[in-house]
Design an enzyme around this catalytic site. Structure first.
Site, PDB file in Angstrom:
ATOM      1  CG  ASN A   1       9.217   0.292   4.049  1.00  0.00           C
ATOM      2  OD1 ASN A   1       8.451  -0.282   3.631  1.00  0.00           O
ATOM      3  ND2 ASN A   1       9.972   1.834   2.912  1.00  0.00           N
TER       4      ASN A   1
ATOM      5  NE  ARG B   1      -2.531  -3.386   5.292  1.00  0.00           N
ATOM      6  CZ  ARG B   1      -1.860  -4.743   4.535  1.00  0.00           C
ATOM      7  NH1 ARG B   1      -1.116  -5.463   5.212  1.00  0.00           N
ATOM      8  NH2 ARG B   1      -1.771  -4.624   3.349  1.00  0.00           N
TER       9      ARG B   1
ATOM     10  CG  HIS C   1      -8.030  -0.596   0.063  1.00  0.00           C
ATOM     11  ND1 HIS C   1      -7.765   0.603   0.267  1.00  0.00           N
ATOM     12  CD2 HIS C   1      -7.452  -1.394   1.237  1.00  0.00           C
ATOM     13  CE1 HIS C   1      -6.639   1.136   0.957  1.00  0.00           C
ATOM     14  NE2 HIS C   1      -6.644  -0.044   1.761  1.00  0.00           N
TER      15      HIS C   1
ATOM     16  CE1 TYR D   1       2.033   3.457   9.123  1.00  0.00           C
ATOM     17  CE2 TYR D   1      -0.113   2.464   8.258  1.00  0.00           C
ATOM     18  CZ  TYR D   1       0.986   2.757   8.982  1.00  0.00           C
ATOM     19  OH  TYR D   1       1.854   1.234   8.310  1.00  0.00           O
TER      20      TYR D   1
END
EC number: 2.7.4.1
Length: 699
Positions: free
Chosen positions: A51, A381, A441, A474
């Site tokens: 990160n 993605r 997106h 996720y």
């Protein structure tokens, strides 16, 4: 009630960059949490390292660029100038890296040793290990290395972004002219970062770092020279892409053209091993033109992201979280025909507690079904060997009309997406790259099918990417529906993205940048108006980040009108809660746990009127003004209540939840004695398992 103009005070906001660093500190807390298994703690440490790399490559680089060109425009919320933000972020980052080092050396290394795992230096090797390392070096490592001298005829080369290197100080043959010679050796990324050593004791494994092996054998690389010192260092470079989309005739070619610049951008951080010789340090600083504050001396292995690979070794199951395989949703158990299941009712998926397989099956069945005429899908993605991409390619080869919007500008996935785009084009898919100046997106898949002489459209909408790998890590929501109004809206959005069609007035969906922010503001105003009259307004909003000033001020207004607001914000939050007369009715929560909280869900309650929406969009200006995002409603009452229950469960979490304080710090919620333990992520998985068991008993 506070006056609207008082909301503009810089004291009412938290700086975005410092808020992000605060999030990474919360991740580091998980590495220090002894309730997490050891390998999971190592993984959290690796995440903080990865990160921080991205933070420097994008955010710090952006601030440095502003300073370099003389633009010191203040942040629109805290009024901090670019130089003030840069300076504050560097100081906070330095503190964070010190905490990482301390976590590694003082906590995790001793725990590894207790578990029978150790990292050793060259001086700690026994004779058998020394022989093994020497043989390995000459067989497998030496042929790959390229020692590089730096002198008048061989200038300092461009070292690649995030590459690990050894700086070598060599005694000069002519000390009267110059006392030292400088050279470096790049640690090859094509070789494993850590090497397992032979050990005699059972239940014990020892490792040595690749750079340590190279350091031990520098005399083989610089024969006849006297080596004074050698230290590892690593350069982080500006990696944000600047695309000239207006001038580019082909977006794919333009992205391919600028991708190489990512590897060789200006230095924004240099990490050096503790004890580096001052001469070596000065050479690197001067050549890369960085200030002293951009150099960080670390008493730990540089680039702790190697721990991702380390914890993926076979065995050691007790050192990991227990395996919780995703559950097939109750509404799809026993279903062979996913279209038939969707026709019966809308289906909500909650990943990773529930399996992502139905989404893959949806596209696969569409590819094989002779009644399916067309498939349209967005890809932002996707996984390394994506079954969805394979299914779309198969659909095109089967003669179906397949349109895929591949977002080439998904940061750090550009190269991968270029590969997918070319593969899909080769298979016969119509591939587009979105709109100039806007990242697409939104997560949408549309299947057009002929049934009884008529067309029916089936839709999947989601909050997360079409990536089967991240869907296991996720938390995200997805929904299947064949609701005619939603399907028509999705068709209209695709037409807007692929052609010259203007977006019509939509029935159910809202889309950024064409009115999504206004839709959120309208919902907040509606709850606020109701709250003034009836005093029962309630908002729960779950997102990754909150930075948009207009929405923050709308939340402040709603708070002043008595609306009870709970925000579940994983990462950046620029809103400051608990300010008297401004945000005293707002609480901000952050959950950092086993899974990355990624889903976006928005609940607006005015008495008995409950509205629930899911979205691909965070409440960030970039999402609302510079991206194509979708907001879609959850219409069926049972599904609506289920989303609300998820949100309420997260608010009850007393294990992984932190609460943002007015001073900008986060306070971890401590379970009181006798209070039921609620880890929301564990609880939600248990509910998924229980729902299946109940359905089996009811059969």
């Amino acid at each position: 009630m506070s006056n609207p103009w008082e909301f503009d005070s810089p004291l009412n906001y938290i700086n975005r960059e410092l808020s992000w660093l605060s999030f990474n500190e919360r991740v580091l807390e998980e590495a220090m949490d002894n309730s997490n298994p050891l390998f999971e703690r190592l993984k959290f440490l690796a995440i903080t390292s990865s990160n921080l790399d991205e933070f420097f490559m994008v955010r710090i680089a952006g601030l440095k660029d502003q300073i370099k060109i003389g633009s010191n425009a203040p942040d629109n919320k805290t009024r901090m100038s670019a130089s003030e933000q840069w300076d504050a972020a560097l100081r906070r980052s330095s503190s964070l890296m010190s905490q990482q080092t301390k976590a590694w050396k003082e906590t995790l290394v001793p725990l590894l040793q207790e578990a029978g795992l150790s990292f050793v230096s060259g001086t700690q090797l026994n004779p058998e290990q020394s022989t093994y390392v020497s043989d390995l070096f000459h067989r497998m490592i030496y042929p790959v290395l390229t020692p590089m001298a730096v002198d008048a005829s061989r200038p300092f080369p461009m070292l690649l972004n995030r590459s690990l290197n050894l700086a070598v100080l060599i005694k000069s043959d002519a000390p009267e002219k110059e006392p030292y010679l400088f050279a470096f050796v790049q640690v090859p990324s094509v070789l494993p970062r850590f090497i397992e050593l032979p050990t005699s004791g059972e239940g014990h494994r020892a490792y040595i770092f690749l750079e340590e092996i190279i350091r031990m054998h520098l005399s083989d690389l610089f024969r006849g020279k006297s080596i004074v010192s050698a230290s590892s260092f690593r350069i982080t470079r500006d990696a944000d892409l600047i695309l000239d989309e207006d001038a580019a005739e082909d977006l794919l070619e333009e992205i391919e053209r600028v991708l190489n610049k990512r590897k060789t951008g200006d230095a924004v951080r240099i990490e050096v091993e503790t004890g580096m010789h001052p001469f070596l340090r000065k050479v690197i600083e001067d050549w890369e033109e960085v200030s002293h504050s951009e150099v960080f001396e670390l008493d730990a292995p540089l680039d702790l992201s190697f721990l991702f690979r380390f914890v993926n070794q076979g065995g050691y199951e007790p050192l990991r979280f227990p395996d919780n395989p995703p559950i097939l949703p109750v509404d799809l158990r026993g279903e062979q025909d996913i279209f038939a299941a969707i026709r019966r009712k809308d289906i909500l998926l909650h990943h990773p507690y529930e399996s992502f397989e139905p989404v893959i099956h949806f596209v696969h069945q569409a590819a094989q079904d002779p009644d399916v005429l067309a498939i349209k899908q967005t890809l932002y993605r996707v996984g390394g060997d994506s079954p969805i991409v394979a299914a779309l390619a198969q659909a095109a080869e089967n003669g179906k009309q397949v349109t895929v919007l591949v977002e080439l500008r998904a940061r750090f996935d550009e190269e991968k997406n270029i590969v997918w785009a070319k593969k899909l084009e080769k298979a016969g898919c119509h591939v587009i790259y979105g709109l100039v100046g806007l990242k697409t997106h939104s997560k949408m898949a549309l299947v057009v099918r002929t049934e009884n002489g008529q067309l029916r459209r089936y839709v999947h909408l989601g909050t997360g990417n079409y990536n089967e790998n991240t869907a296991k890590l996720y938390t995200d929501f997805g929904m299947f529906t064949c609701n005619e109004e939603i399907a028509e809206d999705v068709s209209s959005i695709f037409n807007q993205l692929t052609g010259y069609s203007s977006l019509p007035v939509l029935h159910r969906l809202r889309v950024a940048p064409w009115g999504l922010e206004e839709a959120f503001l309208a919902e907040l105003d509606e709850v606020a108006a109701y709250s003034i009259e009836k005093g029962q307004g309630r908002v729960i909003a779950k997102m990754n980040s909150l930075t948009d000033k207009d929405l923050i001020q709308a939340l402040y207004r709603a708070s002043c009108m008595g609306v009870k607001i709970d925000l579940i914000v994983r990462g950046i939050c620029c809103l400051r809660p608990g300010i008297p007369g401004v945000s005293e009715n707002i609480r901000v929560h952050s959950i950092v746990g086993r899974f990355l909280e990624h889903g976006r869900a928005y609940y607006f309650c005015s008495g008995n009127r409950k509205k629930v929406f899911l979205s691909s969009a965070d409440w960030m200006t970039r999402n609302l003004e510079h991206r194509v995002e979708t907001l879609f409603p959850v219409l069926e009452s049972k599904l609506k209540e289920r989303v609300i229950e998820v949100l309420e469960t997260q608010l009850a979490d007393n294990v992984k939840r932190r609460e943002l304080q007015p001073d900008g710090s986060y306070l971890r919620i401590i379970r009181q004695e006798g209070e039921e333990r609620i880890n929301s992520q564990e609880r939600l998985y248990e509910w998924s398992v229980a729902s299946v068991q109940e359905s089996l008993h009811s059969v």
